[in-house]
Design an enzyme around this catalytic site. Structure first.
Site, short mmCIF file in Angstrom:
data_model
loop_
_atom_site.label_atom_id
_atom_site.label_comp_id
_atom_site.label_asym_id
_atom_site.label_seq_id
_atom_site.Cartn_x
_atom_site.Cartn_y
_atom_site.Cartn_z
N ARG A 20 31.99 43.44 44.77
CA ARG A 20 32.24 43.90 46.07
C ARG A 20 31.35 42.46 46.83
O ARG A 20 29.72 42.59 46.70
CB ARG A 20 32.51 45.37 46.85
CG ARG A 20 33.31 45.99 46.85
CD ARG A 20 34.10 45.87 47.20
NE ARG A 20 35.30 47.26 47.03
CZ ARG A 20 36.27 46.66 45.85
NH1 ARG A 20 36.29 45.60 45.31
NH2 ARG A 20 37.55 47.63 45.82
N HIS A 72 39.56 36.79 46.10
CA HIS A 72 39.22 38.00 44.89
C HIS A 72 40.36 38.53 44.32
O HIS A 72 41.36 39.10 44.87
CB HIS A 72 39.32 39.58 46.61
CG HIS A 72 39.07 41.17 47.01
ND1 HIS A 72 38.77 41.66 47.48
CD2 HIS A 72 39.26 41.51 45.25
CE1 HIS A 72 38.01 42.97 46.58
NE2 HIS A 72 38.69 43.14 45.79
P1 NAP Z 1 33.47 52.50 37.32
O1 NAP Z 1 34.38 52.95 36.43
O2 NAP Z 1 33.20 53.62 38.02
O3 NAP Z 1 31.72 51.87 36.50
C1 NAP Z 1 30.44 52.18 37.58
C2 NAP Z 1 29.86 51.39 36.97
O4 NAP Z 1 28.51 51.16 37.97
C3 NAP Z 1 29.18 52.77 36.10
O5 NAP Z 1 28.30 52.35 34.89
C4 NAP Z 1 27.99 52.90 36.74
O6 NAP Z 1 26.61 53.79 35.66
C5 NAP Z 1 27.14 51.84 37.33
N1 NAP Z 1 26.40 52.29 38.34
C6 NAP Z 1 27.16 53.11 39.88
N2 NAP Z 1 26.33 52.95 40.19
C7 NAP Z 1 24.72 52.73 40.15
C8 NAP Z 1 23.65 52.48 40.37
N3 NAP Z 1 23.82 53.15 41.72
N4 NAP Z 1 22.81 52.22 39.16
C9 NAP Z 1 22.81 51.47 39.05
N5 NAP Z 1 24.48 51.42 37.80
C10 NAP Z 1 25.49 52.34 38.96
O7 NAP Z 1 33.98 50.61 38.13
P2 NAP Z 1 34.95 49.83 37.32
O8 NAP Z 1 36.66 50.61 37.14
O9 NAP Z 1 34.35 49.16 36.20
O10 NAP Z 1 34.42 48.81 38.77
C11 NAP Z 1 33.58 48.35 39.31
C12 NAP Z 1 34.20 47.93 40.82
O11 NAP Z 1 34.72 46.48 40.51
C13 NAP Z 1 34.86 48.24 41.65
O12 NAP Z 1 34.21 49.98 41.90
C14 NAP Z 1 35.11 47.49 42.35
O13 NAP Z 1 34.00 47.14 43.51
C15 NAP Z 1 35.54 46.06 42.22
N6 NAP Z 1 36.06 45.25 41.75
C16 NAP Z 1 37.06 44.41 42.33
C17 NAP Z 1 38.05 43.80 41.64
C18 NAP Z 1 38.46 42.28 42.09
O14 NAP Z 1 38.88 42.01 42.07
N7 NAP Z 1 37.34 41.27 42.62
C19 NAP Z 1 39.35 44.53 40.50
C20 NAP Z 1 38.35 45.46 40.50
C21 NAP Z 1 36.98 46.42 40.37
P3 NAP Z 1 27.63 55.53 35.40
O15 NAP Z 1 28.61 54.79 34.38
O16 NAP Z 1 25.83 55.52 34.71
O17 NAP Z 1 28.14 56.17 36.13
C1 GLV Z 2 39.58 45.46 43.70
O1 GLV Z 2 39.14 45.20 44.40
C2 GLV Z 2 39.62 46.76 43.25
O2 GLV Z 2 39.28 47.53 43.45
O3 GLV Z 2 41.02 47.33 42.25
#
Ligand code: NAP
Ligand code: GLV
Length: 316
Positions: A231, A279
């Site tokens: 983000r 994005h």
């Molecule tokens: P997720 O499964 O919720 O994973 C989040 C990870 O971040 C987990 O490993 C978590 O640790 C860690 N984390 C959270 N807060 C933390 C902190 N304060 N300190 C250290 N580690 C922390 O999320 P995801 O599905 O992988 O997606 C991640 C992010 O990618 C989304 O939230 C979104 O903003 C972004 N995204 C972007 C796009 C795009 O098109 N650009 C698309 C999809 C997603 P734990 O495992 O220990 O809980």
């Molecule tokens: C895209 O940015 C998502 O969070 O899935």
């Protein structure tokens, strides 16, 4: 079963048709301002606050993306917006993982194989072979080892470079050196130490905002590269420009921005060391998302539990 749908700036008809195929017995409707009628489930992206103004008996709200920062920002600004008894459920991968893995592999290879340097040489019609980065010290650090971060870390490790990952809770992932704890802690500093490419896949929460700042950049290897696919709120934009100007960083690939679309006058557009995409690193895929949500609606309707439930206080 009644389902409300809301996806701004998009033609809802294709989504409603896909949902109707997946859940033939459901009554589906696109939310319209003023609609306060009962519904069992809502499927939304960036919903307006008014959608939750009336109690309508929602059992779960499905977020049409992985990141729930927009919907939780609503709740932080106006506590009580989200229905107290409803679950908030995010998309888990649903086709985003492979897209994210490809995107980050590309960005890592771009820096590893010095494509930006060669592009600058080409503009000057220069023919020089540049010294390659040694693979064994080309450490890639992945911030966030969740659904997407873990897949990205594995995909980058398959390129043959050392990979580290950082998360809040401890993880064990084959071929990845894992670190865990709080951001800005000694464990975080150990994770950053000598990293050549920092990839951000953290959720945007109050704890993670501004984590890509001068302090973090200064702890990486000198002349490191940053890939932000999470983000825009994670990045302190002026700190990135300063770090490029003073050589702390060599470049960055950015897919997300504080203001989207990135305004035409934004200095990032004119910085040749920054690669910009709109994005688009991992798009929500309709068929995959509908299938995942439909399976979860059916499971909840049978009284079962589902994965992907957001911890509202934790913020992801
Ligand atoms: P997720 O499964 O919720 O994973 C989040 C990870 O971040 C987990 O490993 C978590 O640790 C860690 N984390 C959270 N807060 C933390 C902190 N304060 N300190 C250290 N580690 C922390 O999320 P995801 O599905 O992988 O997606 C991640 C992010 O990618 C989304 O939230 C979104 O903003 C972004 N995204 C972007 C796009 C795009 O098109 N650009 C698309 C999809 C997603 P734990 O495992 O220990 O809980
Ligand atoms: C895209 O940015 C998502 O969070 O899935």
């Amino acid at each position: 079963m009644k389902i409300l749908f809301w996806l701004p700036q998009s033609d809802a008809s294709g989504w409603l048709a896909a949902l109707a195929r997946a859940l033939p017995d459901a009554e589906l409707r696109e939310w319209q301002p003023g609609d306060t009628a009962p519904a069992d489930f809502a499927i939304v992206w960036h919903p307006p606050r008014e959608m939750f103004a009336a109690p309508r008996g929602l059992r779960a709200v499905f977020n049409l993306g992985a990141g729930v920062d927009a919907i939780l920002a609503l709740e932080r600004q106006h506590p009580g917006t989200l229905p107290q008894d409803a679950l908030l459920v995010r998309l888990e991968d649903s086709g985003m993982g492979p897209q994210m893995a490809e995107y980050v592999q590309h960005a890592v290879l771009r820096y590893l194989r010095r494509f930006d340097d060669y592009a600058r040489q080409q503009a000057r019609r220069e023919w020089h072979v540049l010294a390659p980065h040694p693979l064994e010290t080309f450490t890639v650090g992945v911030l966030g080892l969740g659904v997407l971060g873990a897949q990205v870390a594995r995909a980058v490790a398959s390129l043959g470079v050392p990979v580290r990952g950082f998360s809040r809770s401890a993880k064990a992932i084959d071929a990845i050196e894992t670190f865990s704890g709080d951001l800005r802690s000694p464990q975080f500093d150990a994770f950053l130490d000598d990293v050549k490419v920092l990839v951000n896949l953290l959720p945007a929460t109050p704890d993670t905002h501004d984590i890509l700042d001068a302090d973090t950049f200064g702890k990486l290897a000198r002349g490191a590269y940053v890939v932000n696919v999470a983000r825009g709120a994670h990045l302190v934009e002026q700190d990135l420009l300063d770090a490029l100007a003073n050589g702390t960083l060599a470049g960055a690939t950015l897919d997300v921005f504080r203001t989207e679309p990135l305004p035409p006058e934004h200095p990032f557009w004119l910085e040749p060391r920054i690669t910009i995409t709109p994005h688009s690193s991992a798009l929500t895929l309709r068929e995959e998302a509908v299938s995942q949500i439909a399976d979860k609606i059916e499971a909840l309707s049978r009284g079962e539990t589902v994965s992907g439930i957001v911890h509202i206080k934790r913020g992801y």
